[in-house]
Enzyme design. Structure first.
Site, PDB file in Angstrom:
ATOM      1  N   HIS A 198      11.282  -5.388  -0.890  1.00 23.38           N
ATOM      2  CA  HIS A 198      11.932  -4.798  -2.617  1.00 23.38           C
ATOM      3  C   HIS A 198      12.505  -6.025  -2.114  1.00 23.38           C
ATOM      4  O   HIS A 198      13.429  -6.648  -0.968  1.00 23.38           O
ATOM      5  CB  HIS A 198      12.736  -4.095  -2.213  1.00 23.38           C
ATOM      6  N   HIS A 250       1.375  -1.571   0.019  1.00 23.31           N
ATOM      7  CA  HIS A 250       1.961  -1.815  -1.127  1.00 23.31           C
ATOM      8  C   HIS A 250       2.583  -2.949  -1.119  1.00 23.31           C
ATOM      9  O   HIS A 250       2.705  -4.024  -0.465  1.00 23.31           O
ATOM     10  CB  HIS A 250       3.320  -1.285  -0.967  1.00 23.31           C
ATOM     11  N   LEU A 251       1.287  -4.197  -1.891  1.00 16.47           N
ATOM     12  CA  LEU A 251       1.507  -5.682  -1.971  1.00 16.47           C
ATOM     13  C   LEU A 251       1.951  -5.927  -3.507  1.00 16.47           C
ATOM     14  O   LEU A 251       2.559  -6.706  -3.185  1.00 16.47           O
ATOM     15  CB  LEU A 251      -0.102  -6.329  -2.041  1.00 16.47           C
ATOM     16  N   ARG A 252       2.891  -5.525  -4.167  1.00 13.41           N
ATOM     17  CA  ARG A 252       3.020  -5.684  -5.310  1.00 13.41           C
ATOM     18  C   ARG A 252       2.289  -6.645  -6.132  1.00 13.41           C
ATOM     19  O   ARG A 252       1.123  -6.743  -5.826  1.00 13.41           O
ATOM     20  CB  ARG A 252       4.166  -5.877  -4.591  1.00 13.41           C
ATOM     21  N   LEU A 270      11.153   6.081   1.652  1.00 22.62           N
ATOM     22  CA  LEU A 270      10.788   7.811   0.828  1.00 22.62           C
ATOM     23  C   LEU A 270       9.911   7.716   1.554  1.00 22.62           C
ATOM     24  O   LEU A 270       8.547   6.779   1.529  1.00 22.62           O
ATOM     25  CB  LEU A 270      11.066   7.807  -0.503  1.00 22.62           C
ATOM     26  N   ASP A 312       3.079   2.257   4.949  1.00 21.21           N
ATOM     27  CA  ASP A 312       4.288   2.231   3.942  1.00 21.21           C
ATOM     28  C   ASP A 312       4.605   0.834   4.068  1.00 21.21           C
ATOM     29  O   ASP A 312       6.243   0.876   3.167  1.00 21.21           O
ATOM     30  CB  ASP A 312       4.776   3.280   3.856  1.00 21.21           C
ATOM     31  N   ASN A 315       1.240   1.466  -7.807  1.00 19.48           N
ATOM     32  CA  ASN A 315       2.845   2.049  -8.302  1.00 19.48           C
ATOM     33  C   ASN A 315       2.995   0.482  -8.535  1.00 19.48           C
ATOM     34  O   ASN A 315       4.189   0.135  -8.504  1.00 19.48           O
ATOM     35  CB  ASN A 315       3.273   2.778  -7.048  1.00 19.48           C
ATOM     36  N   HIS A 359      -2.428   2.582   3.946  1.00 20.08           N
ATOM     37  CA  HIS A 359      -1.086   2.890   3.280  1.00 20.08           C
ATOM     38  C   HIS A 359       0.059   1.113   3.044  1.00 20.08           C
ATOM     39  O   HIS A 359       0.649   1.303   3.922  1.00 20.08           O
ATOM     40  CB  HIS A 359      -0.562   4.201   3.299  1.00 20.08           C
ATOM     41  N   LYS A 369      -4.387   7.759  -6.087  1.00 22.59           N
ATOM     42  CA  LYS A 369      -2.546   8.527  -5.230  1.00 22.59           C
ATOM     43  C   LYS A 369      -1.877   9.272  -6.247  1.00 22.59           C
ATOM     44  O   LYS A 369      -1.867   8.752  -7.810  1.00 22.59           O
ATOM     45  CB  LYS A 369      -1.903   7.129  -5.156  1.00 22.59           C
ATOM     46  N   HIS A 377       1.959  11.636  -2.616  1.00 20.38           N
ATOM     47  CA  HIS A 377       2.890  11.850  -1.935  1.00 20.38           C
ATOM     48  C   HIS A 377       3.545  12.593  -1.414  1.00 20.38           C
ATOM     49  O   HIS A 377       4.444  13.274  -2.974  1.00 20.38           O
ATOM     50  CB  HIS A 377       3.464  10.474  -2.817  1.00 20.38           C
ATOM     51  N   ALA A 435      14.346   2.294  -2.373  1.00 19.50           N
ATOM     52  CA  ALA A 435      13.597   2.477  -1.251  1.00 19.50           C
ATOM     53  C   ALA A 435      12.275   2.141  -0.993  1.00 19.50           C
ATOM     54  O   ALA A 435      10.816   1.598  -1.402  1.00 19.50           O
ATOM     55  CB  ALA A 435      13.228   3.914  -1.656  1.00 19.50           C
ATOM     56  N   HIS A 482       2.287   9.234   4.638  1.00 21.18           N
ATOM     57  CA  HIS A 482       3.844   8.812   5.297  1.00 21.18           C
ATOM     58  C   HIS A 482       4.749  10.489   6.064  1.00 21.18           C
ATOM     59  O   HIS A 482       5.407  10.554   4.781  1.00 21.18           O
ATOM     60  CB  HIS A 482       4.977   7.672   4.701  1.00 21.18           C
TER      61      HIS A 482
HETATM   62  C1  NCD Z   1       7.112   2.664  -2.297  1.00 24.35           C
HETATM   63  C2  NCD Z   1       7.891   1.730  -2.567  1.00 24.35           C
HETATM   64  O1  NCD Z   1       8.780   1.116  -2.534  1.00 24.35           O
HETATM   65  O2  NCD Z   1       6.934   0.765  -4.009  1.00 24.35           O
HETATM   66  N1  NCD Z   1       8.851   2.980  -1.489  1.00 24.35           N
HETATM   67  C3  NCD Z   1       9.172   3.727  -0.438  1.00 24.35           C
HETATM   68  O3  NCD Z   1      10.193   4.205   0.131  1.00 24.35           O
HETATM   69  N2  NCD Z   1       7.886   4.127   0.855  1.00 24.35           N
HETATM   70  C4  NCD Z   1       6.886   4.010  -2.944  1.00 24.35           C
HETATM   71  C5  NCD Z   1       6.993   5.074  -2.000  1.00 24.35           C
HETATM   72  O4  NCD Z   1       5.298   4.950  -0.921  1.00 24.35           O
HETATM   73  O5  NCD Z   1       7.350   6.345  -1.711  1.00 24.35           O
HETATM   74 ZN    ZN Z   2       3.887   4.097  -0.605  1.00 15.70          ZN
END
Ligand code: NCD
Ligand code: ZN
Length: 366
Positions: free
Chosen positions: A273, A37-39, A241, A269, A63, A35, A121, A158, A285, A196
């Site tokens: 940011h 997030h790579l943006r 989150l 996760d 996302n 899990h 997802k 989620h 988050a 998560h």
């Molecule tokens: C994630 C994000 O920033 O894309 N943020 C987080 O707090 N985990 C989104 C997510 O997985 O809820």
């Molecule tokens: Zn996530």
């Protein structure tokens, strides 16, 4: 499977009646992150090397804005990820689709035949960062869930309700009651990853559920409880989150992760940011852990003397659940303190990683 060499065993607890031999060096099959997030764009280029240095594969969250809703969008995103790592042929991104109320059974069939989309997802609309396009409930997606069950494509959830009348600390438990239990019962062959997880309730749900249900656990939920949000003042870099929970829940997660049960596996996760979007009146988050993810998990497992269980959790159970081969290469961790920078570059911005300006007890051996 586990190869652990305490080649230089060290007696570390002279104050205890019993001496404890501590593990100084740990070699694991190379782990995967289930899990992540790579943006995209410059942010992707900034964070991806951290993951690729540690993990062989990662399930990449869809996302983005706009979200990755089709196989064509996933293919383009996968190409951009691979292009951002020109000198590393050893990292494989595993792509996912973002479930919306317009996702069709044909999208699921296409995902299955693509060979590179490994899951779908579900973000309840409004639950978290970039979830506006999500479905309002799983009830509204039953034809697609049936197609996923038929094509054996896992559903990643989620697991939080978005009902504003539900206390933010109860949203995961309420999600189990209102949505997840019914979906698991209605689609008995659908593989589901409860992503998560943060509560004892989620641990117990997954333990009791059929073998089709598994869960990922982050390093930060294993290491921190909700006090970390308020230590000496408000701590935006500990806000994610699902939000951090009470110590009793952290203890339940630690027990689950180190239990040896194949239902629980690693998913960081890691969610980068830019600093200015977190240090603000209404901050985003997400916690960034990719800079030292496996080292942070090693700390958590070490806390409960279960380093011998790390390889199953980090390198075996996720691959088995996703029906992918386990990695054959290895990664070695050493009990050597590493210093974490106060901030890391993030395109034109910077981000503040977990443990910024602090130390982590483990490092990767070069
Ligand atoms: C994630 C994000 O920033 O894309 N943020 C987080 O707090 N985990 C989104 C997510 O997985 O809820
Ligand atoms: Zn996530």
């Amino acid at each position: 499977m586990l190869r652990m060499w305490d080649d230089f065993p060290k007696i570390t607890a002279p104050s205890d009646e019993e001496s404890v031999v501590s593990i100084e060096r740990l070699t694991l099959l190379r782990p995967d992150d289930w899990h992540l997030h790579l943006r995209d764009g410059a942010a992707l280029a900034a964070v991806l090397p951290d993951t690729a240095r540690r993990f062989a594969r990662a399930i990449v969250m869809p996302n983005l804005v706009p979200p990755i809703t089709t196989v064509a969008l996933a293919a383009g995103y996968r190409d951009r990820i691979l292009a951002a790592l020109p000198n590393n042929p050893h990292f494989t991104p595993l792509m996912t689709l973002y479930l919306t109320e317009r996702t069709s059974p044909a999208d699921i069939a296409a995902a299955r035949t693509s060979g590179f989309v490994h899951a779908v997802k579900y973000y309840p609309a409004g639950a978290t960062t970039h979830s506006d396009a999500g479905a309002r409930s799983l009830d509204r997606c039953e034809a697609v869930l049936a197609a996923m069950e038929a094509h054996d494509l896992p559903l990643l959830v989620h697991g939080e309700v978005t009902d504003p009348t539900v206390d933010v600390f109860d949203r995961e438990r309420t999600f189990i009651e209102r949505e997840l239990a019914a979906t698991v019962a209605k689609f008995p062959r659908l593989r589901v990853v409860f992503e998560h997880i943060t509560t004892r309730d989620a641990v117990e749900f997954v333990e009791r559920a059929p073998a089709t249900v598994a869960a990922t656990i982050t390093a930060h939920h294993l290491l921190l409880n909700r006090n970390a949000l308020f230590t000496g003042g408000i701590r935006p870099h500990h806000y994610c989150l699902p939000v951090l929970k009470r110590e009793v829940h952290r203890q339940a997660l630690l027990r689950a992760a180190t239990s040896g049960s194949p239902k629980f596996f690693l998913g960081t996760d890691s969610a980068p940011h830019a600093r200015h979007t977190k240090e603000v009146a209404c901050g985003c988050a997400g916690i960034y852990t990719a800079h030292a993810a496996i080292e942070l998990y090693a700390e958590a497992f070490d806390e409960v003397d279960k380093l011998d269980r790390l390889e199953g959790f980090a390198s075996c159970f996720g691959a088995d659940f996703y029906r992918l081969p386990r990695n054959t290469a290895v990664l070695t961790l050493v009990r050597t303190t590493q210093r974490v920078p106060a901030e890391l570059p993030f395109g034109d911005d910077c981000l503040v990683p977990l443990r910024a300006d602090g130390e982590i007890a483990w490092s990767i051996a070069d």
